[in-house]
Design an enzyme around this catalytic site. Structure first.
Site, PDB file in Angstrom:
ATOM      1  N   CYS A   1       0.835  -1.204   0.000  1.00 27.69           N
ATOM      2  CA  CYS A   1       0.000   0.000   0.000  1.00 27.69           C
ATOM      3  C   CYS A   1       0.873   1.259   0.000  1.00 27.69           C
ATOM      4  O   CYS A   1       1.717   1.436   0.879  1.00 27.69           O
ATOM      5  CB  CYS A   1      -0.911   0.010   1.230  1.00 27.69           C
TER       6      CYS A   1
ATOM      7  N   CYS B   1       0.592   3.547   3.389  1.00 28.83           N
ATOM      8  CA  CYS B   1       1.128   3.127   4.680  1.00 28.83           C
ATOM      9  C   CYS B   1       2.494   3.787   4.895  1.00 28.83           C
ATOM     10  O   CYS B   1       3.158   4.182   3.932  1.00 28.83           O
ATOM     11  CB  CYS B   1       1.274   1.609   4.732  1.00 28.83           C
TER      12      CYS B   1
ATOM     13  N   HIS C   1      -3.605   0.742   8.401  1.00 28.94           N
ATOM     14  CA  HIS C   1      -4.206   0.329   7.134  1.00 28.94           C
ATOM     15  C   HIS C   1      -5.559  -0.352   7.329  1.00 28.94           C
ATOM     16  O   HIS C   1      -6.462  -0.204   6.498  1.00 28.94           O
ATOM     17  CB  HIS C   1      -3.250  -0.618   6.398  1.00 28.94           C
TER      18      HIS C   1
ATOM     19  N   ASN D   1     -14.074   9.091  -0.469  1.00 28.38           N
ATOM     20  CA  ASN D   1     -14.730   7.956  -1.102  1.00 28.38           C
ATOM     21  C   ASN D   1     -14.347   6.728  -0.298  1.00 28.38           C
ATOM     22  O   ASN D   1     -13.164   6.459  -0.113  1.00 28.38           O
ATOM     23  CB  ASN D   1     -14.259   7.771  -2.544  1.00 28.38           C
TER      24      ASN D   1
ATOM     25  N   HIS E   1      -6.535   1.812   2.019  1.00 32.78           N
ATOM     26  CA  HIS E   1      -6.116   2.555   3.204  1.00 32.78           C
ATOM     27  C   HIS E   1      -7.099   3.697   3.487  1.00 32.78           C
ATOM     28  O   HIS E   1      -7.581   4.344   2.563  1.00 32.78           O
ATOM     29  CB  HIS E   1      -4.719   3.139   2.960  1.00 32.78           C
TER      30      HIS E   1
ATOM     31  N   HIS F   1      -8.418   6.992   3.669  1.00 25.51           N
ATOM     32  CA  HIS F   1      -7.920   8.266   3.148  1.00 25.51           C
ATOM     33  C   HIS F   1      -9.042   9.008   2.431  1.00 25.51           C
ATOM     34  O   HIS F   1     -10.083   8.439   2.107  1.00 25.51           O
ATOM     35  CB  HIS F   1      -6.764   8.035   2.174  1.00 25.51           C
TER      36      HIS F   1
ATOM     37  N   GLN G   1      -9.593  12.872  -0.149  1.00 27.68           N
ATOM     38  CA  GLN G   1      -8.924  13.721  -1.134  1.00 27.68           C
ATOM     39  C   GLN G   1      -9.386  15.165  -0.982  1.00 27.68           C
ATOM     40  O   GLN G   1     -10.407  15.447  -0.348  1.00 27.68           O
ATOM     41  CB  GLN G   1      -9.214  13.225  -2.548  1.00 27.68           C
TER      42      GLN G   1
END
Length: 353
Positions: free
Chosen positions: A70, A73, A116, A156, A167, A169, A171
């Site tokens: 990933c 990470c 993660h 999302n 992971h 996250h 934007q």
């Protein structure tokens, strides 16, 4: 909060946000990266009057890597990622495969936690508060870029949504124009203000919904409700009770209460379908006022806009998704299978004990 700005090997900006003031972030990106090359451009649709970002370079972005590869990470030993350090609280960095770049805007990635296997709903209130501070700081910083007109912070979540990195996250998109959805809000806002003799449409909606049967959760500074004309099966709008145009306008009381309210909403979304190990896919979207361009919307200004978050899932029931088919995709007329009142009742029922 401590903020530390650095650069990745290809020159992109990376920013650490830490709870501890004594955190030291001096790790160097050891990857042999070449310069970022993008093809992003914004084209106007002359028929609809909106804009489309053309970004063919995104075809090569990382797609569903295994967990041990990933890129979000922390780096560990010889496994080097987008984050050079071996740990982090919250990290923001420029996207290597941006939809918008240069004069066409900017795209950033926000990593909510180094864990993660976690999710936003698993964060502590302190961690969620740090994410809020990061969103606010990036909104302020991006507002100074000459090409940026509006900042959009969002998450999302879930493969069903189209997420390619597991992971936790989100934007941030910094648009060089006012987005079509915001433009529609501004048009309605201006029309209501003129028709009502100066009243504010956002205030009217919040007051009406707060007194009705679609309230899901309420605190001293925030109220969450399923809107009267919800587009999605389960959709919640979260508003600060004191109208502000953007994240920078939130007062200390609203900032302090936000983590508790928002984390509870996310956890209820995970509980509505009762499937352990199958978390609810969703989109969480912050709506903030544009910075300057309000042309065509006479009589309103930035302070008339109301910051709010829209949280919705494409899952309509256990094992079934809401797909955008002919009416929605072809004509932008949504058909919702779940009555908003029923959705609100269900989200109240799954409150944590």
């Amino acid at each position: 909060m401590k903020k530390t700005s650095t650069r990745l090997a290809d020159g992109r900006e990376l920013i650490y946000y830490d709870v501890r003031d004594d955190a030291v972030r001096d790790a160097v990106d050891r990857r042999p990266l070449g310069p970022v090359s993008t093809t992003s451009e914004v084209r106007e649709d002359r028929l609809l009057g909106d804009a489309v970002a053309i970004a063919s370079h995104r075809q090569g972005r990382t797609y569903h890597p295994p967990a041990d590869e990933c890129p979000l990470c922390p780096s560990a030993g010889d496994r080097l990622s987008e984050i050079p350090d071996s740990s982090y609280d919250v990290v923001v960095f420029e996207n290597r495969f941006p939809s918008l770049a240069g004069d066409a805007g900017r795209c950033e990635v926000v990593c909510f936690t180094s864990d993660h296997a976690s999710s936003f709903a698993d964060l502590t209130p302190e961690q969620a508060g740090l994410v809020l501070e990061a969103w606010t700081d990036r909104t302020a910083e991006l507002s100074h870029l000459p090409s940026v007109e509006q900042v959009f912070c969002f998450e999302n979540r879930g493969a069903e949504i189209g997420v390619t990195l597991g992971h936790p996250h989100g934007q941030i998109y910094a648009y060089p124009f006012v987005t079509p959805r915001t433009d529609l809000m501004l048009r309605s806002l201006a029309a209501f203000k003129e028709a009502s003799g100066g009243q504010n449409l956002f205030d009217d909606i919040v007051a009406t919904e707060s007194a009705g049967e679609r309230v899901v959760l309420e605190g001293e500074h925030w109220v969450a409700f399923v809107p009267y004309a919800a587009h999605w099966p389960y959709e919640v709008h979260l508003y600060p009770k004191c109208r502000v145009p953007d994240l920078l306008g939130l007062d200390e009381g609203a900032r302090t209460e936000f983590p508790r309210i928002y984390l509870e909403l996310l956890r209820r979304f995970d509980r509505i379908f009762g499937q352990a190990g199958n978390p609810t896919p969703y989109i969480a979207a912050w709506h903030q006022a544009p910075f300057t361009a309000l042309e065509g919307h006479d009589g309103i200004n930035r302070d008339d806009f109301a910051l709010h978050l829209e949280l919705f899932t494409i899952r309509r029931t256990s094992g079934k998704l809401k797909f955008l088919a002919g009416s929605e995709s072809g004509m932008s007329v949504f058909i919702n299978d779940v009555p908003p009142e029923a959705a609100a009742e269900r989200l109240r029922e799954v409150a944590s004990s």
